[in-house]
Design a protein around this motif. Structure first.
Motif, mmCIF file in Angstrom:
data_model
loop_
_atom_site.group_PDB
_atom_site.id
_atom_site.type_symbol
_atom_site.label_atom_id
_atom_site.label_comp_id
_atom_site.label_asym_id
_atom_site.label_seq_id
_atom_site.Cartn_x
_atom_site.Cartn_y
_atom_site.Cartn_z
ATOM 1 N N VAL A 289 11.601 -49.297 -12.589
ATOM 2 C CA VAL A 289 10.668 -48.378 -11.835
ATOM 3 C C VAL A 289 10.800 -48.818 -10.459
ATOM 4 O O VAL A 289 10.743 -48.058 -9.659
ATOM 5 N N GLY A 290 10.924 -50.266 -10.230
ATOM 6 C CA GLY A 290 10.972 -50.713 -8.556
ATOM 7 C C GLY A 290 12.329 -49.946 -8.296
ATOM 8 O O GLY A 290 12.204 -49.623 -7.223
ATOM 9 N N ALA A 291 13.281 -50.284 -8.879
ATOM 10 C CA ALA A 291 14.611 -49.790 -8.358
ATOM 11 C C ALA A 291 14.498 -48.206 -8.098
ATOM 12 O O ALA A 291 15.166 -48.000 -7.006
ATOM 13 N N ILE A 292 14.100 -47.669 -9.056
ATOM 14 C CA ILE A 292 13.979 -46.189 -8.830
ATOM 15 C C ILE A 292 13.206 -45.631 -7.592
ATOM 16 O O ILE A 292 13.775 -44.829 -6.984
ATOM 17 N N ALA B 166 12.597 -43.870 -1.991
ATOM 18 C CA ALA B 166 11.566 -43.820 -1.088
ATOM 19 C C ALA B 166 11.864 -42.870 0.200
ATOM 20 O O ALA B 166 10.918 -42.242 0.762
ATOM 21 N N GLN B 167 13.114 -43.024 0.703
ATOM 22 C CA GLN B 167 13.515 -42.567 1.923
ATOM 23 C C GLN B 167 13.234 -40.824 1.851
ATOM 24 O O GLN B 167 12.691 -40.094 2.471
ATOM 25 N N SER B 168 13.781 -40.451 0.847
ATOM 26 C CA SER B 168 13.865 -38.841 0.558
ATOM 27 C C SER B 168 12.403 -38.591 0.360
ATOM 28 O O SER B 168 11.855 -37.454 0.704
#
Length: 60
Positions: A33-36, A41-43
């Motif tokens: 979940v953290g990697a996703i 995050a930018q989008s």
């Protein structure tokens, strides 16, 4: 079949390994979940900025 046997073994376990396995699964899920979240995050920030600008535009 394998899942049912594993669940039965976990239910009968009294040595603490069920807790360790549970925490390993929760940790692995948290890493995924953290990697996703970091890759998206930018989008998400750009989408939030666009929506905010659209809502804050003065009515014409």
């Amino acid at each position: 079949m394998f899942i049912m046997l594993s669940l039965e073994r976990l239910r009968r376990d009294r040595r603490g390994s069920a807790f360790v396995e549970y925490m390993a699964m929760v940790g692995a899920f948290g890493l995924v979940v953290g990697a996703i979240m970091t890759t998206r995050a930018q989008s998400l920030v750009v989408d939030y900025g666009s929506a905010r600008e659209l809502l804050l535009l003065p009515a014409m």
